[in-house]
Design an enzyme around this catalytic site. Structure first.
Site, mmCIF file in Angstrom:
data_model
loop_
_atom_site.group_PDB
_atom_site.id
_atom_site.type_symbol
_atom_site.label_atom_id
_atom_site.label_comp_id
_atom_site.label_asym_id
_atom_site.label_seq_id
_atom_site.Cartn_x
_atom_site.Cartn_y
_atom_site.Cartn_z
ATOM 1 N N THR A 142 0.605 -0.719 0.362
ATOM 2 C CA THR A 142 0.172 -0.143 0.242
ATOM 3 C C THR A 142 0.850 1.408 0.410
ATOM 4 O OG1 THR A 142 -0.217 -0.111 1.856
ATOM 5 C CG2 THR A 142 -1.880 -1.370 1.371
ATOM 6 N N THR A 144 1.057 4.461 1.500
ATOM 7 C CA THR A 144 1.942 4.879 2.862
ATOM 8 C C THR A 144 3.186 4.320 2.930
ATOM 9 O OG1 THR A 144 0.810 6.553 3.023
ATOM 10 C CG2 THR A 144 2.405 6.215 4.954
ATOM 11 N N CYS A 145 2.831 2.775 3.648
ATOM 12 C CA CYS A 145 3.334 1.436 3.899
ATOM 13 C C CYS A 145 4.854 1.093 3.327
ATOM 14 C CB CYS A 145 2.926 0.614 4.141
ATOM 15 S SG CYS A 145 1.219 0.771 4.831
ATOM 16 N N SER A 146 4.382 1.724 1.490
ATOM 17 C CA SER A 146 5.434 0.993 1.009
ATOM 18 C C SER A 146 6.615 2.476 0.489
ATOM 19 C CB SER A 146 4.884 0.511 -0.634
ATOM 20 O OG SER A 146 4.346 -0.207 0.003
#
Length: 278
Positions: A142, A144-146
């Site tokens: 996803t 922001t996570c990545s």
């Protein structure tokens, strides 16, 4: 929430249960007013006080049917939710939930073209006697996570190690295969990607939320914490935790905020994200 709380399950015949050493919201419940399974629903009325948080097999491990633990029953699935809306999360000073994670490890003795096997990994094995940073996020692959959350902890890994951190763990309610491929796609080599596939650890933390509005189902709220020998020393949880929250805050669970805490300084703020497509 009322001290007397009702939870509903279906598909059980009438059976009396016993409940042993249950802690809910940090409050031990010593007596049970009524625990019985009905053909259509189960009513669990606890005499005690305290807020109820999402509970999964950590609670069910204390429940037995005629002496047999419920935890392995195929008809009971974690997480079980008590109430709705914001639930009580663990706080600084609390012990992290004791669960067993289903991980995949490379093993060259495994025959065939895919030398990987399943390996159980417990909370105690991850945290006991160690200083560990765990940060949790809504999902692998996803935005922001990545683009920021995982990559920045990876970038600052050596600085965390120099400050006495034994390991850094990234947790998501995804399965081991997804977490492995995500790590490969980002070139992650130092941060350990931990699959909380059933959401049991997230539920025990009080951080499991619904993201049905995005088609995600149950996921972890975004947070980070410093765990010292199994106890939460510092917790940074993003504001607004609730089911189907319309935003994905990323202000305090970032790597720079945690690094500043360990250094005793003020955070420089969230780092600039990397490019992301999707």
């Amino acid at each position: 929430l009322s001290p007397r709380t009702t939870a509903c399950l279906s598909g059980w015949t009438l059976i009396s249960l016993s409940l042993l050493d249950v802690n809910v919201g940090g409050v031990p419940l010593k007596s049970v007013a009524d625990i019985s399974f009905n053909l259509r629903k189960v009513k669990m009325a606890f005499v005690g006080s305290g807020l109820f948080r999402p509970l999964g097999r950590s609670l069910l491990s204390s429940v037995s049917i005629r002496g047999a633990p419920v935890v392995n029953s195929p008809r009971v699935r974690a997480p079980i939710r008590f109430g709705s809306g914001i639930r009580a999360a663990l706080k600084e000073g609390d012990a992290v939930p004791e669960v067993t994670f289903k991980t995949r490890v490379r093993d060259e003795t495994v025959p065939g073209p895919n030398p990987f096997r399943w390996q159980d990994l417990t909370s105690s094995e991850i945290f006991a006697g160690k200083k560990v940073i765990l940060f949790a996020l809504p999902g692998a692959f996803t935005p922001t996570c990545s683009s920021n959350h995982l990559p920045r902890y990876e970038e600052l890994y050596d600085q965390f190690k120099a400050l006495g951190v034994d390991s850094i763990v990234c947790l998501s309610v995804n399965d081991a295969f997804v977490m492995y491929r995500w790590g490969l796609s980002l070139g992650s080599k130092n941060v350990f990607l931990l699959p909380d596939g059933n959401g049991e650890f997230s539920a025990g933390m009080g951080m499991l939320v619904k993201k049905d509005n995005l088609g995600f189902g149950d996921r972890s709220w975004r947070y980070s914490m410093l765990v010292n020998d199994g106890k939460i020393e510092k917790l940074f949880s993003e504001a607004g935790m609730s089911d189907n929250f319309g935003d994905d805050p990323f202000i305090v669970s970032d790597a720079d905020t945690m690094l500043a805490y360990l250094k005793g300084t003020t955070s420089v703020g969230v780092a600039t994200p990397k490019a992301f497509e999707g």
